[in-house]
Design an enzyme around this catalytic site. Structure first.
Site, PDB file in Angstrom:
ATOM      1  N   GLY A  45      -8.567  31.046  -4.234  1.00 44.65           N
ATOM      2  CA  GLY A  45      -8.745  31.018  -5.677  1.00 44.65           C
ATOM      3  C   GLY A  45      -7.440  30.672  -6.362  1.00 44.65           C
ATOM      4  O   GLY A  45      -6.360  30.881  -5.804  1.00 44.65           O
ATOM      5  N   GLN A  50      -1.562  30.574 -13.298  1.00 43.47           N
ATOM      6  CA  GLN A  50      -0.723  30.539 -12.100  1.00 43.47           C
ATOM      7  C   GLN A  50      -0.003  29.201 -11.953  1.00 43.47           C
ATOM      8  O   GLN A  50       0.965  29.107 -11.206  1.00 43.47           O
ATOM      9  CB  GLN A  50      -1.553  30.809 -10.847  1.00 43.47           C
ATOM     10  CG  GLN A  50      -2.041  32.228 -10.736  1.00 43.47           C
ATOM     11  CD  GLN A  50      -2.835  32.409  -9.464  1.00 43.47           C
ATOM     12  OE1 GLN A  50      -4.030  32.153  -9.424  1.00 43.47           O
ATOM     13  NE2 GLN A  50      -2.148  32.827  -8.412  1.00 43.47           N
ATOM     14  N   CYS A  90      -1.996  37.180  -3.127  1.00 43.88           N
ATOM     15  CA  CYS A  90      -2.008  36.318  -4.308  1.00 43.88           C
ATOM     16  C   CYS A  90      -1.005  35.185  -4.101  1.00 43.88           C
ATOM     17  O   CYS A  90       0.112  35.429  -3.638  1.00 43.88           O
ATOM     18  CB  CYS A  90      -1.631  37.138  -5.540  1.00 43.88           C
ATOM     19  SG  CYS A  90      -1.612  36.202  -7.074  1.00 43.88           S
ATOM     20  N   LEU A  91      -1.414  33.976  -4.460  1.00 46.60           N
ATOM     21  CA  LEU A  91      -0.509  32.841  -4.327  1.00 46.60           C
ATOM     22  C   LEU A  91       0.732  32.983  -5.201  1.00 46.60           C
ATOM     23  O   LEU A  91       1.767  32.396  -4.906  1.00 46.60           O
ATOM     24  CB  LEU A  91      -1.245  31.536  -4.666  1.00 46.60           C
ATOM     25  CG  LEU A  91      -2.373  31.141  -3.710  1.00 46.60           C
ATOM     26  CD1 LEU A  91      -3.095  29.904  -4.227  1.00 46.60           C
ATOM     27  CD2 LEU A  91      -1.854  30.928  -2.304  1.00 46.60           C
ATOM     28  N   HIS A 132     -10.290  39.183  -9.271  1.00 50.99           N
ATOM     29  CA  HIS A 132      -8.857  38.901  -9.121  1.00 50.99           C
ATOM     30  C   HIS A 132      -8.436  37.757 -10.051  1.00 50.99           C
ATOM     31  O   HIS A 132      -7.447  37.879 -10.784  1.00 50.99           O
ATOM     32  CB  HIS A 132      -8.569  38.544  -7.656  1.00 50.99           C
ATOM     33  CG  HIS A 132      -7.153  38.187  -7.374  1.00 50.99           C
ATOM     34  ND1 HIS A 132      -6.290  39.034  -6.711  1.00 50.99           N
ATOM     35  CD2 HIS A 132      -6.431  37.063  -7.655  1.00 50.99           C
ATOM     36  CE1 HIS A 132      -5.098  38.438  -6.603  1.00 50.99           C
ATOM     37  NE2 HIS A 132      -5.165  37.244  -7.169  1.00 50.99           N
ATOM     38  N   GLU A 133      -9.195  36.659 -10.028  1.00 46.90           N
ATOM     39  CA  GLU A 133      -8.837  35.493 -10.846  1.00 46.90           C
ATOM     40  C   GLU A 133      -9.026  35.783 -12.334  1.00 46.90           C
ATOM     41  O   GLU A 133      -8.213  35.339 -13.162  1.00 46.90           O
ATOM     42  CB  GLU A 133      -9.633  34.260 -10.422  1.00 46.90           C
ATOM     43  CG  GLU A 133      -9.435  33.834  -8.973  1.00 46.90           C
ATOM     44  CD  GLU A 133      -7.988  33.633  -8.553  1.00 46.90           C
ATOM     45  OE1 GLU A 133      -7.127  33.324  -9.407  1.00 46.90           O
ATOM     46  OE2 GLU A 133      -7.701  33.789  -7.353  1.00 46.90           O
ATOM     47  N   HIS A 136      -6.077  37.399 -13.785  1.00 46.50           N
ATOM     48  CA  HIS A 136      -4.997  36.453 -14.123  1.00 46.50           C
ATOM     49  C   HIS A 136      -5.151  35.923 -15.545  1.00 46.50           C
ATOM     50  O   HIS A 136      -4.159  35.743 -16.249  1.00 46.50           O
ATOM     51  CB  HIS A 136      -4.979  35.269 -13.160  1.00 46.50           C
ATOM     52  CG  HIS A 136      -4.256  35.522 -11.889  1.00 46.50           C
ATOM     53  ND1 HIS A 136      -2.907  35.821 -11.835  1.00 46.50           N
ATOM     54  CD2 HIS A 136      -4.686  35.516 -10.603  1.00 46.50           C
ATOM     55  CE1 HIS A 136      -2.553  35.981 -10.574  1.00 46.50           C
ATOM     56  NE2 HIS A 136      -3.602  35.803  -9.809  1.00 46.50           N
TER      57      HIS A 136
END
Length: 167
Positions: A45, A50, A90-91, A132-133, A136
């Site tokens: 994702g 991000q 997480c990226l 999660h996304e 963000h």
């Protein structure tokens, strides 16, 4: 085009994103660039903030083949059911993982790339990824959902990695 993935503690990761109101070629290019970036990372994702984009938009692909991209624009969770604790990464916080408690099942409404509204009911990894996304888009990181002692431990570990040039 590959985009730069912002890393914690970049302040742009803390912005509450603005709704998308134009469904045009520029938006399609953003989604394509985000997809290329996510698959290259590799991740399941990626949210617009991000990559420094102030839009309520994220993408998810949990398929093993990486051929089932889902685009969520202006998403909202309608219902949550149950509770489950599982590991997340997480990226934007590379190399750090922790157990996070989330709803087990979610029902969400969003718009697709053309502005058409859809509803999705998800469980498992898809439910976790949606939550999660969506966090963000509200300036929240998975670190914020950890108990204080664990959050501080992860932050110290990140600091050590930064000082060593590994982050």
């Amino acid at each position: 085009m590959l985009l730069e993935i912002l890393k914690y503690p970049d302040p742009r990761l803390r912005v509450k994103c603005k709704p998308v109101d134009k469904f045009d070629e520029e938006l399609k290019k953003i989604v394509n660039d985000m997809a290329e970036t996510m698959y290259n990372a590799p991740g399941v994702g990626l949210a617009a903030p991000q990559v420094g984009i102030d839009k309520r938009l994220f993408i998810i692909d949990i398929s093993k083949e990486k051929n089932d991209l889902k685009v969520f624009i202006n998403p909202t969770i309608l219902k949550k059911e149950g509770e489950i604790c599982d590991e997340e990464g997480c990226l934007s916080v590379p190399g750090e993982y922790a157990n996070v408690t989330r709803a087990e099942v979610v029902e969400a409404v969003a718009q697709d790339i053309n502005g058409n509204e859809f509803i999705i009911k998800a469980d498992g990894l898809m439910a976790r990824a949606i939550q999660h996304e969506l966090d963000h888009l509200n300036g929240t990181l998975f670190l914020d959902r950890l108990p204080a002692f664990k959050r501080e431990s992860v932050k110290k570990h990140i600091k050590r990695r930064q000082l060593a040039g590994e982050y």
